[in-house]
Design a protein around this motif. Structure first.
Motif, PDB file in Angstrom:
ATOM      1  N   PHE A 150       0.825  -1.206   0.000  1.00  0.00           N
ATOM      2  CA  PHE A 150       0.000   0.000   0.000  1.00  0.00           C
ATOM      3  C   PHE A 150       0.855   1.250   0.000  1.00  0.00           C
ATOM      4  O   PHE A 150       2.045   1.241   0.368  1.00  0.00           O
ATOM      5  CB  PHE A 150      -0.935   0.016   1.214  1.00  0.00           C
ATOM      6  CG  PHE A 150      -0.237   0.118   2.547  1.00  0.00           C
ATOM      7  CD1 PHE A 150       0.107   1.344   3.089  1.00  0.00           C
ATOM      8  CD2 PHE A 150       0.090  -1.031   3.257  1.00  0.00           C
ATOM      9  CE1 PHE A 150       0.756   1.438   4.312  1.00  0.00           C
ATOM     10  CE2 PHE A 150       0.743  -0.952   4.485  1.00  0.00           C
ATOM     11  CZ  PHE A 150       1.072   0.283   5.012  1.00  0.00           C
ATOM     12  N   THR A 151       0.247   2.333  -0.422  1.00  0.00           N
ATOM     13  CA  THR A 151       0.813   3.675  -0.339  1.00  0.00           C
ATOM     14  C   THR A 151      -0.268   4.581   0.222  1.00  0.00           C
ATOM     15  O   THR A 151      -1.430   4.480  -0.162  1.00  0.00           O
ATOM     16  CB  THR A 151       1.253   4.182  -1.729  1.00  0.00           C
ATOM     17  OG1 THR A 151       2.339   3.388  -2.203  1.00  0.00           O
ATOM     18  CG2 THR A 151       1.701   5.641  -1.667  1.00  0.00           C
ATOM     19  N   MET A 169       2.372  15.477   8.331  1.00  0.00           N
ATOM     20  CA  MET A 169       2.787  14.164   7.832  1.00  0.00           C
ATOM     21  C   MET A 169       3.271  13.276   8.980  1.00  0.00           C
ATOM     22  O   MET A 169       3.028  12.057   8.997  1.00  0.00           O
ATOM     23  CB  MET A 169       3.896  14.308   6.789  1.00  0.00           C
ATOM     24  CG  MET A 169       3.480  15.027   5.499  1.00  0.00           C
ATOM     25  SD  MET A 169       2.026  14.358   4.660  1.00  0.00           S
ATOM     26  CE  MET A 169       0.783  15.609   5.081  1.00  0.00           C
ATOM     27  N   ALA A 170       3.935  13.885   9.964  1.00  0.00           N
ATOM     28  CA  ALA A 170       4.413  13.121  11.119  1.00  0.00           C
ATOM     29  C   ALA A 170       3.237  12.551  11.918  1.00  0.00           C
ATOM     30  O   ALA A 170       3.292  11.401  12.382  1.00  0.00           O
ATOM     31  CB  ALA A 170       5.286  14.005  12.006  1.00  0.00           C
ATOM     32  N   ILE A 171       2.169  13.347  12.079  1.00  0.00           N
ATOM     33  CA  ILE A 171       0.976  12.871  12.796  1.00  0.00           C
ATOM     34  C   ILE A 171       0.338  11.707  12.053  1.00  0.00           C
ATOM     35  O   ILE A 171      -0.078  10.710  12.661  1.00  0.00           O
ATOM     36  CB  ILE A 171      -0.023  14.033  12.982  1.00  0.00           C
ATOM     37  CG1 ILE A 171       0.517  15.039  14.008  1.00  0.00           C
ATOM     38  CG2 ILE A 171      -1.387  13.507  13.422  1.00  0.00           C
ATOM     39  CD1 ILE A 171      -0.289  16.315  14.101  1.00  0.00           C
ATOM     40  N   LEU A 178       3.026   3.900  10.512  1.00  0.00           N
ATOM     41  CA  LEU A 178       3.779   3.616   9.296  1.00  0.00           C
ATOM     42  C   LEU A 178       5.257   3.419   9.596  1.00  0.00           C
ATOM     43  O   LEU A 178       5.871   4.207  10.317  1.00  0.00           O
ATOM     44  CB  LEU A 178       3.624   4.761   8.295  1.00  0.00           C
ATOM     45  CG  LEU A 178       2.199   5.064   7.800  1.00  0.00           C
ATOM     46  CD1 LEU A 178       2.244   6.198   6.779  1.00  0.00           C
ATOM     47  CD2 LEU A 178       1.538   3.834   7.214  1.00  0.00           C
ATOM     48  N   ALA A 179       5.815   2.373   9.036  1.00  0.00           N
ATOM     49  CA  ALA A 179       7.253   2.156   9.121  1.00  0.00           C
ATOM     50  C   ALA A 179       7.962   3.111   8.162  1.00  0.00           C
ATOM     51  O   ALA A 179       7.339   3.701   7.275  1.00  0.00           O
ATOM     52  CB  ALA A 179       7.583   0.701   8.768  1.00  0.00           C
ATOM     53  N   LEU A 184       4.320   7.429   2.236  1.00  0.00           N
ATOM     54  CA  LEU A 184       3.313   8.465   2.443  1.00  0.00           C
ATOM     55  C   LEU A 184       3.612   9.594   1.473  1.00  0.00           C
ATOM     56  O   LEU A 184       4.703  10.176   1.505  1.00  0.00           O
ATOM     57  CB  LEU A 184       3.353   8.971   3.891  1.00  0.00           C
ATOM     58  CG  LEU A 184       2.558  10.236   4.214  1.00  0.00           C
ATOM     59  CD1 LEU A 184       1.065  10.021   4.001  1.00  0.00           C
ATOM     60  CD2 LEU A 184       2.831  10.695   5.649  1.00  0.00           C
ATOM     61  N   ILE A 185       2.653   9.900   0.589  1.00  0.00           N
ATOM     62  CA  ILE A 185       2.866  10.930  -0.425  1.00  0.00           C
ATOM     63  C   ILE A 185       1.954  12.121  -0.153  1.00  0.00           C
ATOM     64  O   ILE A 185       0.723  11.999  -0.243  1.00  0.00           O
ATOM     65  CB  ILE A 185       2.580  10.383  -1.842  1.00  0.00           C
ATOM     66  CG1 ILE A 185       3.481   9.187  -2.155  1.00  0.00           C
ATOM     67  CG2 ILE A 185       2.785  11.485  -2.891  1.00  0.00           C
ATOM     68  CD1 ILE A 185       3.191   8.533  -3.493  1.00  0.00           C
ATOM     69  N   PRO A 186       2.517  13.287   0.195  1.00  0.00           N
ATOM     70  CA  PRO A 186       1.694  14.502   0.299  1.00  0.00           C
ATOM     71  C   PRO A 186       1.171  14.843  -1.097  1.00  0.00           C
ATOM     72  O   PRO A 186       1.907  14.790  -2.083  1.00  0.00           O
ATOM     73  CB  PRO A 186       2.687  15.557   0.804  1.00  0.00           C
ATOM     74  CG  PRO A 186       3.883  14.794   1.287  1.00  0.00           C
ATOM     75  CD  PRO A 186       3.932  13.548   0.484  1.00  0.00           C
TER      76      PRO A 186
END
Length: 217
Positions: A150-151, A169-171, A178-179, A184-186
């Motif tokens: 997944f992404t 993004m950190a939250i 998430l490892a 994670l793509i903004p």
């Protein structure tokens, strides 16, 4: 630029060459071939349809509804006759009846079970502005339980100030557990921010060559 990528001899892959095939209410309507699938899931009103429209470069192609919770089927799109883009029902809309929420859950579960061998990647869309919801956390655990790649796409990035992006993004990473190697793509469907990054991720999932991807139609 054309939204194409070199695919190693089979001709260029064009993400804009997409067509809506059908809406499926049960496994009979799910794809029956061996083409790769990339499935998109997210809570209602997170901008799933807008994200698909932006990626495909097609305005109003995946219907954008003013009423949350209106993706009630598994909507199937064929891209360049090589890839199924699968739009799964939204979750978490409070005004949806319990019976309907159960139906959506069963439909998503049926799709995962049916297509598990051909799903190359699940794209789970969350709201970049907010901590992931309980529904988001349940969905990511569901995806992990199926052991599917997944992404995470954090949509509505344009609603954040630049100083808010990194902590937001950190939250999201912390809440979803998430490892470091889980992506994670903004993203902004509105401004097309990081459209090329998501397209490259899709091509990588398809085992296509991401080099030379054109992303602005």
């Amino acid at each position: 630029m054309s939204g194409r990528a070199n695919d190693g001899g089979r001709g260029k892959f064009s993400i804009g060459n997409a067509e809506f095939i059908r809406s499926a209410a049960d496994p009979v309507g799910f794809p029956q071939d061996d083409l790769p699938r990339c499935a998109f899931v997210g809570r209602s009103n997170v901008g799933k349809s807008s994200t698909l429209n932006t990626l495909l470069g097609r305005k109003n192609f995946a219907r954008v509804s003013a009423v949350p919770g209106k993706t009630v089927f598994v909507n199937l799109f064929m891209v360049d006759k090589r890839l199924w883009l699968v739009d799964l029902p939204g979750y978490g809309y409070s005004k949806t009846s319990k019976a309907e929420r159960e139906r959506y859950s069963k439909l998503i579960d049926a799709y995962f079970n049916h297509d598990m061998q051909n799903i190359r990647r699940i794209y789970m869309i969350v709201d970049a502005r907010h901590k992931p919801t309980e529904g988001d956390c349940i969905m990511i655990e569901w995806i992990r339980a199926y052991d599917m790649p997944f992404t995470i796409i954090a949509n509505k990035l344009d609603k954040l100030k630049s100083s808010q992006i990194e902590p937001s993004m950190a939250i999201i990473r912390q809440t979803l557990g998430l490892a470091e190697d889980e992506r994670l793509i903004p993203f902004s469907a509105e401004k097309k921010t990081n459209r090329d990054v998501v397209i490259s991720d899709i091509l990588a999932a398809m085992n296509e060559k991401p080099m030379g991807v054109d992303t602005i139609l």
